[in-house]
Design an enzyme around this catalytic site. Sequence first.
Site, mmCIF file in Angstrom:
data_model
loop_
_atom_site.group_PDB
_atom_site.id
_atom_site.type_symbol
_atom_site.label_atom_id
_atom_site.label_comp_id
_atom_site.label_asym_id
_atom_site.label_seq_id
_atom_site.Cartn_x
_atom_site.Cartn_y
_atom_site.Cartn_z
ATOM 1 N N TYR A 83 -2.277 40.497 42.540
ATOM 2 C CA TYR A 83 -2.941 41.792 42.317
ATOM 3 C C TYR A 83 -2.954 42.572 43.641
ATOM 4 C CZ TYR A 83 -6.519 45.188 40.923
ATOM 5 O OH TYR A 83 -7.197 46.350 40.638
ATOM 6 N N SER A 88 -6.390 50.340 44.128
ATOM 7 C CA SER A 88 -7.622 49.554 44.254
ATOM 8 C C SER A 88 -7.989 49.482 45.730
ATOM 9 C CB SER A 88 -7.335 48.139 43.728
ATOM 10 O OG SER A 88 -8.337 47.239 44.143
HETATM 11 N N1 NAP Z 1 -12.553 48.052 36.979
HETATM 12 C C1 NAP Z 1 -12.519 47.892 38.275
HETATM 13 O O1 NAP Z 1 -13.501 47.450 38.888
HETATM 14 C C2 NAP Z 1 -11.285 48.297 39.049
HETATM 15 C C3 NAP Z 1 -11.350 48.267 40.457
HETATM 16 C C4 NAP Z 1 -10.234 48.625 41.184
HETATM 17 C C5 NAP Z 1 -9.077 49.042 40.533
HETATM 18 N N2 NAP Z 1 -9.025 49.073 39.171
HETATM 19 C C6 NAP Z 1 -7.782 49.498 38.535
HETATM 20 O O2 NAP Z 1 -8.060 50.539 37.602
HETATM 21 C C7 NAP Z 1 -7.136 50.488 36.524
HETATM 22 C C8 NAP Z 1 -7.887 50.452 35.203
HETATM 23 O O3 NAP Z 1 -8.682 49.287 35.179
HETATM 24 P P1 NAP Z 1 -9.823 49.023 34.083
HETATM 25 O O4 NAP Z 1 -10.800 48.101 34.709
HETATM 26 O O5 NAP Z 1 -10.270 50.306 33.501
HETATM 27 O O6 NAP Z 1 -8.987 48.179 32.998
HETATM 28 P P2 NAP Z 1 -9.300 47.827 31.451
HETATM 29 O O7 NAP Z 1 -10.637 48.319 31.016
HETATM 30 O O8 NAP Z 1 -8.979 46.385 31.284
HETATM 31 O O9 NAP Z 1 -8.176 48.669 30.682
HETATM 32 C C9 NAP Z 1 -6.818 48.354 30.861
HETATM 33 C C10 NAP Z 1 -6.017 49.298 29.990
HETATM 34 O O10 NAP Z 1 -4.628 49.013 30.211
HETATM 35 C C11 NAP Z 1 -4.015 48.677 28.966
HETATM 36 N N3 NAP Z 1 -2.979 47.667 29.199
HETATM 37 C C12 NAP Z 1 -3.146 46.409 29.691
HETATM 38 N N4 NAP Z 1 -1.976 45.768 29.734
HETATM 39 C C13 NAP Z 1 -1.038 46.646 29.261
HETATM 40 C C14 NAP Z 1 0.369 46.571 29.043
HETATM 41 N N5 NAP Z 1 1.061 45.457 29.317
HETATM 42 N N6 NAP Z 1 0.996 47.651 28.542
HETATM 43 C C15 NAP Z 1 0.303 48.790 28.242
HETATM 44 N N7 NAP Z 1 -1.017 48.925 28.432
HETATM 45 C C16 NAP Z 1 -1.676 47.857 28.931
HETATM 46 C C17 NAP Z 1 -5.167 48.152 28.080
HETATM 47 O O11 NAP Z 1 -4.914 48.283 26.695
HETATM 48 P P3 NAP Z 1 -4.172 47.084 25.845
HETATM 49 O O12 NAP Z 1 -4.828 45.812 26.269
HETATM 50 O O13 NAP Z 1 -4.378 47.461 24.419
HETATM 51 O O14 NAP Z 1 -2.738 47.152 26.232
HETATM 52 C C18 NAP Z 1 -6.283 49.114 28.515
HETATM 53 O O15 NAP Z 1 -6.139 50.354 27.857
HETATM 54 C C19 NAP Z 1 -6.259 49.250 36.764
HETATM 55 O O16 NAP Z 1 -5.060 49.625 37.388
HETATM 56 C C20 NAP Z 1 -7.104 48.419 37.710
HETATM 57 O O17 NAP Z 1 -6.334 47.569 38.519
HETATM 58 C C21 NAP Z 1 -10.108 48.702 38.413
#
Ligand code: NAP
Length: 240
Positions: free
Chosen positions: A150, A137
């Site tokens: 985080y 991130s």
């Molecule tokens: N979106 C942003 O703006 C942003 C910005 C910077 C960095 N990021 C990073 O990008 C990555 C993806 O983020 P996102 O926003 O796409 O997240 P998201 O839409 O919330 O998706 C999270 C995914 O992780 C899975 N997950 C969550 N907890 C889990 C666990 N304990 N075991 C196995 N799977 C798990 C969820 O499925 P289940 O709930 O079914 O397990 C889902 O498939 C993350 O590392 C996040 O920190 C995101």
Amino acid sequence: MHFKNKRVLITGGTSGIGKAFARVLSQKGAAVAVCARRQEALKKLQSVIPGIVTISVDLSKKKEIACLKKILQKEMGGIDILINNAGKMAQFDVSDGFPNRYENEIALNLNAPVELCRLFLPQLLKRDRTAIINVTSGYALWPNKTSPLYCATKSALHFFTKSIRWQLENSTVKVIEVLPPLVKTPSAAKKGGMDPLVFAKKVISQIEDGKTEIKIAEVKALSIFMRLTPFVIDRVLRKM
Ligand SMILES: NC(=O)c1ccc[n+]([C@@H]2O[C@H](COP(=O)([O-])OP(=O)(O)OC[C@H]3O[C@@H](n4cnc5c(N)ncnc54)[C@H](OP(=O)(O)O)[C@@H]3O)[C@@H](O)[C@H]2O)c1
């Protein structure tokens, strides 16, 4: 780096950025496996991406992670690319107390990617043109005021990634870090942000061009300002 005919594991591939990676990489001819906790979301993905391998696992539990290697060996004969994408952001203020089970955030964001590297590195080292791709991130480079764990876990993963990139630079394993900006997903910190599919396409194209540290949009801009005017950036960020 190319993805055609590569076997890829994407953690957290049922939603947001991970799901977008799964779609883009399948279109590029990769064999994709995803893991996440919710069975319904995994099943739904099978109807969107035919042939995808799905595994239900809670990555915050070390015991559950161990099963992934066996399943992937059986289903795909192992993997060539590991994408550590799953992560979560808890917002809290320590003066009001820590959230219950705060350690799950550390387990998912930091321990799980490290453990998956440990499990899969031996097979990646034996194969040609393999990769570990860690999703961190912009908060890996500078903290915010609202999600201390985080920021801590993402910056730890950032330095882990950089360090193993140096260790593995003469091997077959490419070590890549993706530092997303705000992307429009269910768990994004704020409203708005980049469309996940647009973001995934940009990232994959930069990886194909050989980039190893991928900063896009505001993360790219802020990391330049950080170098030029660190005190100003610090003052701005502590208010966010
Ligand atoms: N979106 C942003 O703006 C942003 C910005 C910077 C960095 N990021 C990073 O990008 C990555 C993806 O983020 P996102 O926003 O796409 O997240 P998201 O839409 O919330 O998706 C999270 C995914 O992780 C899975 N997950 C969550 N907890 C889990 C666990 N304990 N075991 C196995 N799977 C798990 C969820 O499925 P289940 O709930 O079914 O397990 C889902 O498939 C993350 O590392 C996040 O920190 C995101």
